[in-house]
Scaffold this motif. Structure first.
Motif, PDB file in Angstrom:
ATOM      1  N   LEU A 692       0.817  -1.213   0.000  1.00 10.11           N
ATOM      2  CA  LEU A 692       0.000   0.000   0.000  1.00 10.11           C
ATOM      3  C   LEU A 692       0.843   1.252   0.000  1.00 10.11           C
ATOM      4  O   LEU A 692       0.551   2.223  -0.687  1.00 10.11           O
ATOM      5  N   GLU A 693       1.922   1.230   0.789  1.00 10.19           N
ATOM      6  CA  GLU A 693       2.765   2.428   0.839  1.00 10.19           C
ATOM      7  C   GLU A 693       3.444   2.683  -0.506  1.00 10.19           C
ATOM      8  O   GLU A 693       3.715   3.817  -0.873  1.00 10.19           O
ATOM      9  N   ASP A 694       3.716   1.605  -1.258  1.00  9.27           N
ATOM     10  CA  ASP A 694       4.295   1.774  -2.591  1.00  9.27           C
ATOM     11  C   ASP A 694       3.272   2.434  -3.514  1.00  9.27           C
ATOM     12  O   ASP A 694       3.584   3.372  -4.241  1.00  9.27           O
ATOM     13  N   ARG A 695       2.066   1.918  -3.412  1.00  5.10           N
ATOM     14  CA  ARG A 695       1.012   2.503  -4.249  1.00  5.10           C
ATOM     15  C   ARG A 695       0.773   3.954  -3.861  1.00  5.10           C
ATOM     16  O   ARG A 695       0.474   4.798  -4.696  1.00  5.10           O
ATOM     17  N   TRP A 696       0.919   4.216  -2.575  1.00  5.26           N
ATOM     18  CA  TRP A 696       0.727   5.592  -2.099  1.00  5.26           C
ATOM     19  C   TRP A 696       1.744   6.549  -2.720  1.00  5.26           C
ATOM     20  O   TRP A 696       1.374   7.579  -3.267  1.00  5.26           O
ATOM     21  N   ILE A 697       3.015   6.206  -2.674  1.00  5.41           N
ATOM     22  CA  ILE A 697       4.020   7.151  -3.195  1.00  5.41           C
ATOM     23  C   ILE A 697       3.877   7.283  -4.708  1.00  5.41           C
ATOM     24  O   ILE A 697       4.088   8.357  -5.273  1.00  5.41           O
ATOM     25  N   LYS A 817      -5.137  10.622   1.143  1.00  7.92           N
ATOM     26  CA  LYS A 817      -5.757  11.217   2.336  1.00  7.92           C
ATOM     27  C   LYS A 817      -5.549  10.316   3.543  1.00  7.92           C
ATOM     28  O   LYS A 817      -5.243  10.782   4.645  1.00  7.92           O
ATOM     29  N   GLN A 818      -5.736   9.030   3.327  1.00  6.26           N
ATOM     30  CA  GLN A 818      -5.604   8.098   4.441  1.00  6.26           C
ATOM     31  C   GLN A 818      -4.191   8.078   4.998  1.00  6.26           C
ATOM     32  O   GLN A 818      -3.986   8.014   6.206  1.00  6.26           O
ATOM     33  N   MET A 819      -3.219   8.146   4.076  1.00  2.92           N
ATOM     34  CA  MET A 819      -1.839   8.141   4.553  1.00  2.92           C
ATOM     35  C   MET A 819      -1.563   9.385   5.404  1.00  2.92           C
ATOM     36  O   MET A 819      -0.834   9.322   6.394  1.00  2.92           O
ATOM     37  N   ASN A 820      -2.159  10.497   4.999  1.00  2.00           N
ATOM     38  CA  ASN A 820      -1.980  11.712   5.799  1.00  2.00           C
ATOM     39  C   ASN A 820      -2.493  11.502   7.214  1.00  2.00           C
ATOM     40  O   ASN A 820      -1.888  11.965   8.179  1.00  2.00           O
ATOM     41  N   ALA A 859      -8.926   4.613   7.533  1.00  2.30           N
ATOM     42  CA  ALA A 859      -7.497   4.772   7.267  1.00  2.30           C
ATOM     43  C   ALA A 859      -6.696   3.805   8.133  1.00  2.30           C
ATOM     44  O   ALA A 859      -5.779   3.134   7.659  1.00  2.30           O
ATOM     45  N   VAL A 860      -7.067   3.715   9.393  1.00  4.97           N
ATOM     46  CA  VAL A 860      -6.327   2.850  10.309  1.00  4.97           C
ATOM     47  C   VAL A 860      -6.485   1.392   9.892  1.00  4.97           C
ATOM     48  O   VAL A 860      -5.525   0.635   9.873  1.00  4.97           O
ATOM     49  N   ARG A 861      -7.691   1.005   9.508  1.00  3.24           N
ATOM     50  CA  ARG A 861      -7.903  -0.378   9.088  1.00  3.24           C
ATOM     51  C   ARG A 861      -7.062  -0.696   7.864  1.00  3.24           C
ATOM     52  O   ARG A 861      -6.393  -1.720   7.810  1.00  3.24           O
ATOM     53  N   ARG A 862      -7.084   0.237   6.916  1.00  9.94           N
ATOM     54  CA  ARG A 862      -6.405  -0.050   5.656  1.00  9.94           C
ATOM     55  C   ARG A 862      -4.889  -0.058   5.819  1.00  9.94           C
ATOM     56  O   ARG A 862      -4.185  -0.834   5.215  1.00  9.94           O
ATOM     57  N   LEU A 863      -4.399   0.872   6.635  1.00 13.29           N
ATOM     58  CA  LEU A 863      -2.947   1.026   6.736  1.00 13.29           C
ATOM     59  C   LEU A 863      -2.408   0.603   8.098  1.00 13.29           C
ATOM     60  O   LEU A 863      -1.403   1.110   8.563  1.00 13.29           O
ATOM     61  N   GLU A 864      -3.068  -0.382   8.671  1.00  9.83           N
ATOM     62  CA  GLU A 864      -2.686  -0.813  10.009  1.00  9.83           C
ATOM     63  C   GLU A 864      -1.225  -1.246  10.089  1.00  9.83           C
ATOM     64  O   GLU A 864      -0.508  -0.909  11.033  1.00  9.83           O
TER      65      GLU A 864
END
Length: 1063
Positions: A692-697, A817-820, A859-864
């Motif tokens: 997910l963090e890869d997709r985020w950047i 937004k969720q990462m923020n 956001a927390v669920r997705r990026l736990e």
RNA sequence: GGGCCCGUAGCUUAGGCAGGUGGAGCGCUCGGCUGAUAACCGAGAGGUCUUGCGUUCAAAUCGCAACGGGCCCA
């Protein structure tokens, strides 16, 4: 590039990434510029886009003074960035660097070098010799400045610049003047012009520089004819113009008073504006006075004697009267001295009333024969003499000094004078309406640059005096018949040669064209007007001269008018205007389609940089300290382009720091990638297990591209560059790199690591293309390694690549937004940890997130996983939005103001009971019933408030959309890991100190004096060994510690001694 | 004297068009991290939004005036 190709064995050449040293801007910039030269990058980039959409840019030509300054650097950096951006967008760009090389400034410099004081010295030296010197000066300075611009990484056509001194250029100017002549917009006329008595030439309004100067402030009486002892009083700061006085102007609607005054037993009558009487009487130190009568200005009929008729016999032929004028203001005396030969308003009033334009001053600033007794005297010395003479005549009412702004020759700083002379004019006032209409068609950035500023200037503009009585300039191609006055204009060299029979002129400068005569229809001889053009006329024709028009008519048809120009706001009256005027004369339309007006560079105080203030910072200084790239990004990002830029070393330093971080971000993965022989070509297109963090950047970088493109559409360079810096610092360095670190350290060749490599690689390559227009060197350097070192088929330079485009499939604004939100929670948790002094190195049992809204929970669920890792927590507990964490206690706080009146005497007991009451139960009861029973009392909601009480080992911190609780309770597992991390960190530190390579192995000895801690650490022995690459590790208490490096440590008050040696 | 632009923390600035609790970076103080390390991260302190008047329930934001700075002009 020096590291492009690696030779492994003698036969095998493989392409691969290379590690790089620390960022050294100067080395990078020099290497890259050398590289560009070697592959002729600039020309090839232009060639590459020749089938693209046409984009014609005209470079505002800097004057060849020798040194560029911050303002010109900024100017060229803007141009370069815009053009590089357009080129990467696919546009076929046509441009040539331009140089403004004629004119008085160079003449003045050359005169200085040769020690000349006046035009006579030049004539004696020989005009040809002098012009040759000027040419030499201009060319050598052009070379110096070219080097300075190129050091900034500015790509313009430096090999074939347009130069105003070239014959082709001169012909473009001649051709243009011919159009003016044909359209009857060229005229010779007597006008009052700004005149520099030192340079002995007319100078343009735009060449007049205003500065404070102290001058006489004098009140003078003019004797009214036929009325004894009666005077009209005027005021002036230029007594030297009194010998040329012809009239007095009054305002038609002011009241003028006749006042009888007495001083020293003498009595006289003075005329002045009634409202200014007090001032005049005070100036003249009159104590007794009496107003005899007042009369409206328009009814004032007065004839007076020439004030210096006795000294200037020519004055006796003229009659001197009072005239009406609206420009008269209610200042001083309300009566204005008029010398039509020495003032612009004066001249116009004179023309209107058919007054003699009497100008008894010569070009050298000395009085002529007509000035009678003053003949030969320089006006500079005349003020005092004139005042003395007026005193003798009893006409000086008062004399003082005034400090005011006055015009000076902008090159030699001599105070200008106004002289009525014969000059050549372009009748731009005739085409003013057309100009205003054309201004509206041009796209201005910012909008007010055109609609307000430029339009205002055009509305107030006057006819353009284009003639200069000088040497180094484009000769005015006008021939006048000495007998009949007929004029002819030569439009080209060919026309001149055909008409005169002269051929093989070495060039078109003076004196080559001076002694060529033409036979007039009337039989008389026509000679060239000896003047040269105002240099503003030179640059005015740049947009077609640069296309080699009139010789190349096709280029004009294909390219003209310019798509874009950009200059500083001083050019409103300068180049924006001169081009507009000349273009309307020549072609009847604006020469440019869009204009970006930029600001000025000022010092830190916001004052303008000037040699006399000693606050000048040169671009070279900045480049020497931080490199060209830092300067470039600094000027682009610091301000909106149209605002003035207050220079700040600190801010350049910040930009440099940002570039250093970019470099470190780029440098960081290289050792690992090299070690793993990472090949991006192989991974491209194959399935990568993106986290997910890869997709985020990847989403972020695509969003960033959109943002940059939107800003560039409006030439908002600051809005294009700032988000890039922010992305690099915030998203890439502070967040993404931290997230992927553990993945890059993994030794196995797992897909998760490859995904991180792939993502970072993709982001970095995209970034090189995105920043290339603004930071052309560092992006090229990165590109050469990241792309060219692995793919020899890729374009040779990043500047040959297409501009970065957003990858729609990656854009996930929800994820951004969720990462923020996650980042906010991580920050809050660091904050909470700090309250209980629990280092990040030590894991925590759990963190509890209490969100205010559902989006936080999502956001927390997705990026736990990200949250867990970054907070170093064993568990994440997510509460429902609005839910209170059950482990929190509730403290009941009594509201005394409500309890007191309700329970009176019993209140004390109620308070005591409340202290021991079950807060949670009370809160539940209040929520359900609005009241609750406490023993025998009933308490209502208004009597109490609640406060969460936090258990000792829990730390709390809020963020914008909720709260975070960190449970710092220590368990054996946590202590075990915490101490292990402490030991690892210190061993790593020692490895570093020994300067070991990442993959090198060690043998370690760790002595721990605390039995409990020793036991805890021993449990993690394998983990520690793995992390520090220890082949062997001895752990114990009281064991001997030795090695290549031995150090004592204090770990949370436990003493440890560690030793390591290379394996 | 006129036109245009600018004035926000010690410094550099975002926000201003479309009024609703002023955001950053640097610097400072305190703390943290440690194979990007002459790097990096967190927290804190710090603001009469140049001044005054007005419009408005409400002004950094809109209007007027003044002051200071810049460019251009007179």
């Amino acid at each position: 590039m020096h590291y492009r190709i690696t030779t492994l064995h003698s036969l095998e050449i493989i392409y691969m990434l290379k590690e790089v040293p620390q960022y050294d801007a100067k080395v990078v910039e020099q290497n890259i510029q050398k590289f560009w030269d070697e592959i002729d990058a600039y020309s090839r980039v232009r060639e590459l886009r020749k089938n693209g959409k046409k984009f014609f840019f005209v470079d505002g030509p800097p004057y060849t003074t020798g040194r560029i300054h911050l303002g010109t650097a900024w100017n060229k950096i803007i141009k370069d960035s815009v053009l590089r951006y357009r080129s990467m967008s696919g546009d076929h760009i046509l441009e040539r660097a331009g140089w403004d090389m004629h004119g008085l400034p160079i003449e003045v410099k050359v005169e200085g070098v040769l020690g000349f004081k006046s035009k006579k010295d030049i004539e004696t030296y020989g005009v040809g010799n002098f012009v040759a010197k000027c040419k030499e000066f201009a060319l050598s300075h052009r070379d110096e400045m070219t080097v300075q611009f190129r050091n900034l990484g500015v790509w313009l056509n430096w090999k074939e610049p347009y130069m105003t001194l070239r014959d082709e250029y001169i012909e473009a100017a001649w051709w243009t003047l011919k159009q003016a002549h044909v359209k009857k917009l060229l005229e010779k006329g007597l006008r009052v012009v700004n005149w520099c008595p030192r340079c002995e030439t007319a100078i343009a309004d735009s060449e007049v520089e205003y500065a404070d100067e102290t001058d006489p402030s004098v009140y003078i009486k003019f004797q009214v004819m036929g009325e004894e002892n009666t005077y009209i009083v005027i005021w002036t700061t230029t007594p030297w113009t009194i010998p040329a006085n012809i009239a007095v102007a009054v305002h038609p609607s002011f009241e003028y008073a006749k006042v009888r005054v007495r001083k020293d037993g003498k009595e006289e009558i003075l005329i002045m504006a009634e409202q200014l009487m007090a001032n005049v009487l005070k100036q003249g130190r009159y104590r007794d006075y009496e107003v005899i009568e007042t009369v409206l200005g328009e009814n004032l009929r007065i004839e007076y004697d020439a004030p210096l008729g006795d000294k200037v016999p020519a004055q006796r032929k003229f009659s001197h009267n009072v005239y009406l004028a609206d420009f008269v203001t209610a200042e001083n005396t309300g009566c204005v001295h008029i010398a039509p030969g020495h003032g612009i308003d004066d001249f116009e009033l004179g023309m209107k009333n058919k007054l003699p334009i009497f100008c008894p001053v010569g070009p050298d600033g000395r009085y002529t024969e007509e000035a009678g007794d003053y003949r030969g005297m320089h006006v500079r010395d005349a003020n005092k003499v004139v005042l003395d003479d007026l005193t003798v005549n009893g006409l000086l009412l008062a004399s003082g000094k005034i400090s005011h702004r006055y015009g000076h020759c902008w090159r030699c700083k001599t105070s200008i004078i106004y002289l009525a002379t014969e000059q050549w004019f372009l009748r731009v006032t005739d085409i003013k309406e057309q100009m205003l209409a054309e201004i509206e068609k041009v796209k201005w950035y910012p909008e007010w640059a055109g609609s307000a500023r430029f339009a205002d200037w055009v509305k107030g503009s006057r006819d353009w005096c284009i003639s200069r009585q000088r040497y180094w300039g484009i000769p005015i191609p006008v021939w006048v018949c000495e007998s009949c006055g007929e004029t002819e204009v030569m439009g080209t060299r060919h026309e001149l040669e055909k008409r005169t029979g002269v051929s093989k002129l070495p060039d078109l400068h003076r004196p080559n064209v001076d002694n060529i005569h033409i036979k007039c229809k009337c039989g008389g001889q026509m000679s060239r007007v000896p003047d040269v053009f105002d240099v503003w006329f030179d640059s005015a024709v740049a947009s077609w001269a640069t296309l080699n028009f009139p010789h190349d008519e096709k280029a004009l048809k294909d390219w003209w008018p310019a798509d874009f120009i950009t200059e500083g706001h001083d050019q409103t009256r300068g180049w924006f205007y001169s081009q507009m005027g000349a273009s309307l004369i020549a072609f009847g339309k604006a020469p440019y389609k869009s204009v970006l007006m930029h600001g000025f560079t000022l010092d830190t105080e916001g004052k303008k940089m000037s040699k006399s203030l000693g606050n000048v910072v040169s671009p070279e200084e900045v480049v020497a300290k931080f490199g060209a790239e830092s300067l470039r990004l600094y000027v682009l990002s610091q301000n909106a382009p149209w605002d003035d830029l207050k220079f700040s070393w600190d801010e350049v330093g910040n930009v440099h720091r940002m570039l250093n971080i970019l470099w470190n971000v780029y440098r960081f993965p290289l050792p690992y990638m090299v070690l793993d022989k990472f090949n991006p070509l192989e991974i491209k297109g194959t399935a990568v297990a993106l986290r997910l963090e890869d997709r985020w950047i990847l989403s972020r970088v695509s969003s960033l591209i959109r943002q940059v493109d939107a800003a560039m559409l409006e030439y908002n360079l600051h809005k294009a560059t700032r988000p890039i810096s922010e992305f690099i610092l915030e998203d890439l360095s502070r967040w993404y790199i931290q997230l992927i670190r553990p993945r890059t350290w993994r030794e196995s060749n797992d897909p998760d690591k490859l995904a991180a490599y792939y993502t970072l690689y993709e982001v970095l390559v995209t970034l090189t293309k995105l920043i290339a227009p603004f930071a052309p060197h560092i992006s090229e350097e990165m590109y050469q390694n990241l792309v060219r070192n692995v793919d020899p088929k890729a374009p040779e330079s990043v500047h040959m690549c297409d501009r970065a485009v957003p990858r729609e499939e990656f854009i996930d604004t929800e994820l951004e937004k969720q990462m923020n939100i996650i980042r906010e929670i991580v920050e809050a948790s660091s904050n909470a940890r700090q309250k209980l002094k629990r280092k990040l190195r030590w894991p925590v049992k759990k963190i509890v997130v209490a969100p205010k809204k559902e989006d936080v929970a999502a956001a927390v669920r997705r990026l736990e996983e990200v949250l867990k890792e970054q907070t170093n927590a064993k568990e994440i507990v997510l509460l429902a939005p609005g839910e209170t964490w059950e482990e929190l206690g509730v403290e009941v706080l009594p509201v005394h103001a409500a309890l007191g009146p309700a329970f009176k005497k019993e209140a004390g007991r109620v308070l005591a009971e409340l202290k021991n009451a079950d807060g949670k139960a009370i809160r539940r009861a209040i929520a359900e019933n609005g009241s609750f029973e406490l023993k025998e009392w009933t308490l209502t909601a208004d009597m109490i408030t609640f406060r969460d009480s936090i258990p000792q080992e829990i730390a709390q911190a809020g963020f914008s959309a909720g709260d975070v609780y960190v449970d710092t309770e220590l368990t054996r597992e946590i202590e075990c890991e915490g101490y292990a991390r402490e030991v690892i960190r210190r061993l790593q530190d020692m490895r570093k100190e020994l300067d070991l390579a990442v993959e090198e192995e060690i043998n370690a000895v760790v002595e721990i004096r605390d039995e409990r801690v020793l036991e805890l650490v021993s449990e993690s022995k394998d983990f520690i060994s793995g992390e520090v690459r220890a082949k062997s590790m001895a752990l114990g208490s009281g064991i001997e510690v030795e090695g290549d490096l031995v150090k004592d440590w204090d770990v949370e008050d436990v003493r440890m001694k560690m030793g390591i040696c290379r394996n």
